[in-house]
Write a protein that holds these residues in place. Structure first.
Motif, PDB file in Angstrom:
ATOM      1  N   LYS A 199     111.543  14.342   4.813  1.00  0.00           N
ATOM      2  CA  LYS A 199     111.712  13.565   6.056  1.00  0.00           C
ATOM      3  C   LYS A 199     111.683  12.066   5.788  1.00  0.00           C
ATOM      4  O   LYS A 199     112.480  11.310   6.338  1.00  0.00           O
ATOM      5  CB  LYS A 199     110.597  13.937   7.051  1.00  0.00           C
ATOM      6  N   ARG A 200     110.748  11.647   4.919  1.00  0.00           N
ATOM      7  CA  ARG A 200     110.629  10.208   4.634  1.00  0.00           C
ATOM      8  C   ARG A 200     111.833   9.725   3.827  1.00  0.00           C
ATOM      9  O   ARG A 200     112.364   8.641   4.054  1.00  0.00           O
ATOM     10  CB  ARG A 200     109.329   9.922   3.897  1.00  0.00           C
ATOM     11  N   ALA A 203     115.078   9.357   5.983  1.00  0.00           N
ATOM     12  CA  ALA A 203     115.027   8.169   6.850  1.00  0.00           C
ATOM     13  C   ALA A 203     115.331   6.922   6.016  1.00  0.00           C
ATOM     14  O   ALA A 203     116.095   6.040   6.437  1.00  0.00           O
ATOM     15  CB  ALA A 203     113.661   8.061   7.521  1.00  0.00           C
ATOM     16  N   LYS A 204     114.757   6.871   4.812  1.00  0.00           N
ATOM     17  CA  LYS A 204     114.987   5.716   3.938  1.00  0.00           C
ATOM     18  C   LYS A 204     116.463   5.629   3.520  1.00  0.00           C
ATOM     19  O   LYS A 204     117.070   4.557   3.517  1.00  0.00           O
ATOM     20  CB  LYS A 204     114.084   5.834   2.699  1.00  0.00           C
ATOM     21  N   ASP A 227     120.658   5.799  13.321  1.00  0.00           N
ATOM     22  CA  ASP A 227     119.219   5.553  13.456  1.00  0.00           C
ATOM     23  C   ASP A 227     118.428   6.427  12.460  1.00  0.00           C
ATOM     24  O   ASP A 227     118.491   7.659  12.531  1.00  0.00           O
ATOM     25  CB  ASP A 227     118.833   5.892  14.909  1.00  0.00           C
ATOM     26  N   PRO A 228     117.680   5.801  11.516  1.00  0.00           N
ATOM     27  CA  PRO A 228     116.940   6.595  10.524  1.00  0.00           C
ATOM     28  C   PRO A 228     115.996   7.623  11.158  1.00  0.00           C
ATOM     29  O   PRO A 228     115.812   8.716  10.616  1.00  0.00           O
ATOM     30  CB  PRO A 228     116.148   5.541   9.742  1.00  0.00           C
ATOM     31  N   SER A 229     115.438   7.290  12.318  1.00  0.00           N
ATOM     32  CA  SER A 229     114.500   8.258  12.928  1.00  0.00           C
ATOM     33  C   SER A 229     115.253   9.483  13.461  1.00  0.00           C
ATOM     34  O   SER A 229     114.685  10.579  13.510  1.00  0.00           O
ATOM     35  CB  SER A 229     113.660   7.594  14.027  1.00  0.00           C
ATOM     36  N   SER A 232     115.719  11.710  10.342  1.00  0.00           N
ATOM     37  CA  SER A 232     114.470  12.375   9.990  1.00  0.00           C
ATOM     38  C   SER A 232     114.155  13.488  10.994  1.00  0.00           C
ATOM     39  O   SER A 232     113.728  14.591  10.625  1.00  0.00           O
ATOM     40  CB  SER A 232     113.401  11.284   9.924  1.00  0.00           C
TER      41      SER A 232
END
Ligand SMILES: C=C(O[C@@H]1C=C(C(=O)O)C=C[C@H]1O)C(=O)O
Length: 256
Positions: A199-200, A203-204, A227-229, A232
């Motif tokens: 997940k991290r 997003a990165k 949007d990275p979120s 994720s």
């Protein structure tokens, strides 16, 4: 003679849990780039309209015909590929490629693309494309096809993940498989710390891949193209749970 600790190299054409995880990491790039490409276009709702209950939407026709063309040249010969419209695909027009048979035959035919299709169009797409209609229907559908194929390949790759996990611990898995115990299988195959890293990392990657690139360092960085979120959340809510669903389904028939 020394005991070989990990048998998966010899049993599985060099496939190991580490190598299948590396493949999943590389597939993240493909998924994120395909989402970035789709986000260039607005929602473009006429693509998804049905004239009646029987006639297909424009996107359905485009995906179906694209799959038929790709089937002729062997796309679905690969055990990593699963069609969204498996009925009445045309025969091969090229000699078949002999892919190594790694998967158990009864698990090889698992196909959850109907679920992936519904989630992609009904839940995911509205989260990351702007509202509106710019008329670019065919390029938009081509992007949808890319996204669907990348997501499908990643999620069905759960079959390979499950196969190496089974080979690495046949006793633990065998017991749960014989009992057809889905909950135990789910517990055995789940690695929470790996999921947190995934997940991290996605997003990165979304932040890095989707940033504006300018030659002038003083230029303000615009907002990310996706949007990275959202990326994720896509992995958290759908991609990883569906991959694990495929893993469980595969294992349930691994001893058939
Ligand atoms: C894919 C794996 O199995 C499970 C599913 C994961 C995923 O879909 O990314 C991650 C960890 C596991 O809970 C794995 O172990 O790598």
């Amino acid at each position: 003679m020394e005991k070989v600790a990990n048998t998966s190299d010899s049993d599985n054409n060099g496939l190991t849990l580490e190598s299948v995880r590396q493949s999943l990491i590389r597939q993240e790039d493909t998924i994120i780039f395909s989402l970035i490409e789709r986000a260039k276009y607005p929602f473009n709702s006429p693509l998804y309209d049905h004239d009646s209950l029987v006639s297909p939407s424009m996107v359905e026709s485009i995906v179906k015909d694209s799959e038929a063309l790709q089937a002729k040249f062997g796309r679905y010969e690969s055990p990593e590929e699963n069609p969204f419209f498996p009925d009445s695909l045309p025969p091969l027009v090229v000699p078949p490629h002999n892919y190594p048979q790694i998967l158990h035959p009864s698990g090889a035919s698992i196909n959850i693309n109907k679920t992936i299709w519904d989630i992609y169009f009904k839940q995911l797409l509205p989260l990351f494309v702007p509202k509106g209609d710019d008329g670019n229907y065919v390029p938009t559908a081509a992007c949808d096809l890319q996204c669907l194929q990348a997501l499908s390949r990643r999620i069905h790759y759960g079959k390979f993940v499950a196969e190496v996990k089974f080979i690495d611990a046949p006793e633990d898995y065998g017991q749960a498989i014989r009992a057809q115990d889905k909950d135990t299988l789910m517990k055995l195959l789940t690695f929470v710390s790996v999921e947190e890293m995934v997940k991290r990392r996605v997003a990165k990657k979304a932040m890095i891949f989707g940033q504006e690139v300018s030659l002038n360092d003083d230029d303000k960085k615009g907002k990310c193209k996706v949007d990275p979120s959202v990326v994720s959340c896509l992995y958290d809510k759908w991609v990883m749970p569906l991959t694990k669903l495929v893993e469980v389904e595969y294992l349930l028939c691994r001893l058939d």
